[in-house]
Design a protein around this motif. Structure first.
Motif, PDB file in Angstrom:
ATOM      1  N   ALA A  59       0.851  -1.189   0.000  1.00 47.15           N
ATOM      2  CA  ALA A  59       0.000   0.000   0.000  1.00 47.15           C
ATOM      3  C   ALA A  59       0.885   1.236   0.000  1.00 47.15           C
ATOM      4  CB  ALA A  59      -0.923   0.004   1.216  1.00 47.15           C
ATOM      5  N   LEU A  60       0.419   2.274  -0.658  1.00 45.52           N
ATOM      6  CA  LEU A  60       1.178   3.515  -0.767  1.00 45.52           C
ATOM      7  C   LEU A  60       0.354   4.671  -0.223  1.00 45.52           C
ATOM      8  CD1 LEU A  60       3.925   4.483  -1.871  1.00 45.52           C
ATOM      9  CD2 LEU A  60       2.766   5.003  -4.032  1.00 45.52           C
ATOM     10  N   LYS A 108      -3.502   6.051  -1.080  1.00 41.76           N
ATOM     11  CA  LYS A 108      -3.762   6.309  -2.487  1.00 41.76           C
ATOM     12  C   LYS A 108      -3.787   5.053  -3.349  1.00 41.76           C
ATOM     13  CE  LYS A 108      -4.010  10.846  -2.523  1.00 41.76           C
ATOM     14  NZ  LYS A 108      -5.206  11.568  -3.020  1.00 41.76           N
ATOM     15  N   TRP A 109      -3.131   3.977  -2.865  1.00 41.80           N
ATOM     16  CA  TRP A 109      -2.999   2.798  -3.737  1.00 41.80           C
ATOM     17  C   TRP A 109      -2.710   1.581  -2.884  1.00 41.80           C
ATOM     18  CZ3 TRP A 109       1.270  -0.415  -4.381  1.00 41.80           C
ATOM     19  CH2 TRP A 109       1.223  -1.292  -5.480  1.00 41.80           C
ATOM     20  N   GLU A 110      -3.279   0.447  -3.273  1.00 40.41           N
ATOM     21  CA  GLU A 110      -2.960  -0.823  -2.615  1.00 40.41           C
ATOM     22  C   GLU A 110      -3.106  -1.954  -3.617  1.00 40.41           C
ATOM     23  OE1 GLU A 110      -7.401  -1.040  -0.516  1.00 40.41           O
ATOM     24  OE2 GLU A 110      -5.606  -1.337   0.684  1.00 40.41           O
ATOM     25  N   CYS A 111      -2.417  -3.054  -3.355  1.00 45.14           N
ATOM     26  CA  CYS A 111      -2.480  -4.200  -4.253  1.00 45.14           C
ATOM     27  C   CYS A 111      -2.126  -5.462  -3.483  1.00 45.14           C
ATOM     28  CB  CYS A 111      -1.546  -4.023  -5.450  1.00 45.14           C
ATOM     29  SG  CYS A 111       0.188  -4.398  -5.077  1.00 45.14           S
ATOM     30  N   ARG A 157       4.659  -4.430  -9.118  1.00 49.53           N
ATOM     31  CA  ARG A 157       3.490  -3.553  -8.999  1.00 49.53           C
ATOM     32  C   ARG A 157       3.824  -2.326  -8.154  1.00 49.53           C
ATOM     33  NH1 ARG A 157      -1.517  -7.906  -8.295  1.00 49.53           N
ATOM     34  NH2 ARG A 157      -0.884  -9.251 -10.032  1.00 49.53           N
ATOM     35  N   TRP A 172       5.698   0.069 -10.342  1.00 50.05           N
ATOM     36  CA  TRP A 172       4.743   0.711 -11.249  1.00 50.05           C
ATOM     37  C   TRP A 172       4.024   1.847 -10.528  1.00 50.05           C
ATOM     38  CZ3 TRP A 172      -0.512   1.428 -10.801  1.00 50.05           C
ATOM     39  CH2 TRP A 172      -1.178   1.915 -11.944  1.00 50.05           C
ATOM     40  N   ALA A 173       3.544   1.596  -9.306  1.00 49.01           N
ATOM     41  CA  ALA A 173       2.813   2.623  -8.563  1.00 49.01           C
ATOM     42  C   ALA A 173       3.709   3.809  -8.226  1.00 49.01           C
ATOM     43  CB  ALA A 173       2.231   2.027  -7.281  1.00 49.01           C
ATOM     44  N   GLN A 189       3.935   5.872 -11.257  1.00 48.49           N
ATOM     45  CA  GLN A 189       2.676   6.570 -11.554  1.00 48.49           C
ATOM     46  C   GLN A 189       2.493   7.807 -10.689  1.00 48.49           C
ATOM     47  OE1 GLN A 189       0.439   5.678 -14.135  1.00 48.49           O
ATOM     48  NE2 GLN A 189       2.255   4.471 -14.602  1.00 48.49           N
ATOM     49  N   PHE A 190       2.908   7.714  -9.424  1.00 46.75           N
ATOM     50  CA  PHE A 190       2.727   8.837  -8.506  1.00 46.75           C
ATOM     51  C   PHE A 190       3.925   9.778  -8.468  1.00 46.75           C
ATOM     52  CE2 PHE A 190      -0.404   5.801  -6.769  1.00 46.75           C
ATOM     53  CZ  PHE A 190      -1.522   6.617  -6.741  1.00 46.75           C
TER      54      PHE A 190
END
Length: 208
Positions: free
Chosen positions: A123-124, A131-134, A195, A198-199, A202-203
């Motif tokens: 998670a970020l 903002k983001w998790e995977c 991943r 990648w995140a 993206q950020f």
């Protein structure tokens, strides 16, 4: 000051905080050239997991990853905080890190001849907001393990594997536990690194 080469510039990233003390996660970021500071999250992981009782393992591992990142972000303001967690499931039963060598032996006896599902989440948090998790999962087929093998294995690997939910280090003797592995090597190490990278791109945490 000498100008940076294009390759140096492309490999630059904003320093991030890794909300984990995991040696394997630190090694992954080191190898990928990511600048970071490791600050372990002080949370009750089992309490967070209990809140997800009845939920799918992917939601649980992503939720704990997010809780780690948010907890660290509260006390250590930084643009980017990365949380990550791992979870092992065998025959529908979740396993935590072994509490003792005897506990580790019990885990390995239970794993023997079964498929071990290893979930890894990330998670970020940006400026204090999630903002983001995977998540990702790897499946590892454990071979039949004799008591003699388990004893010798733990004699050589304990306490190094005490912090590993699956009681193994895939980069070491742990590879001898398995007959077949299906999944990302990074996921098995404890974080879906591709991943995550990648995140971060993206950020804007990683350039290029």
């Amino acid at each position: 000051m000498e100008p940076q080469s294009r390759s140096d510039t492309m490999l630059q990233n904003e320093p991030i905080i890794l909300a984990s003390k995991s040696a394997s996660r630190r090694a992954m970021l080191d190898a990928a050239g990511i600048q970071y500071e490791a600050i372990p999250a002080e949370i009750d992981e089992r309490a967070v997991e209990a809140a997800w009782t009845g939920g799918e393992e992917d939601h649980v591992v992503a939720g704990i990853s997010a809780a780690k990142a948010l907890a660290v972000a509260k006390d250590h303001p930084a643009p980017f905080v990365l949380g990550s967690d791992s979870l092992v499931v065998v025959d529908g039963k979740r396993f935590d890190k072994p509490a003792s060598r005897e506990d580790a032996a019990e885990h390995l006896r239970f794993f023997s001849g079964k498929t071990l599902e290893l979930y890894a989440g990330a998670a970020l948090v940006l400026d204090g907001l999630l903002k983001w998790e995977c998540w990702d999962v790897a499946r590892l087929e454990v071979r039949d393990l004799s008591d003699a093998f388990i004893d010798e294995y733990l004699e050589r690997e304990w306490p190094a594997v005490s912090g590993c939910v699956g009681v193994f280090r895939i980069e070491g003797l742990g590879i001898q536990l398995f007959e077949h592995i299906d999944g990302s090597h990074f996921t098995i190490l404890g974080m879906p690194l591709m991943r995550v990278l990648w995140a971060l791109r993206q950020f804007g945490a990683v350039k290029g």
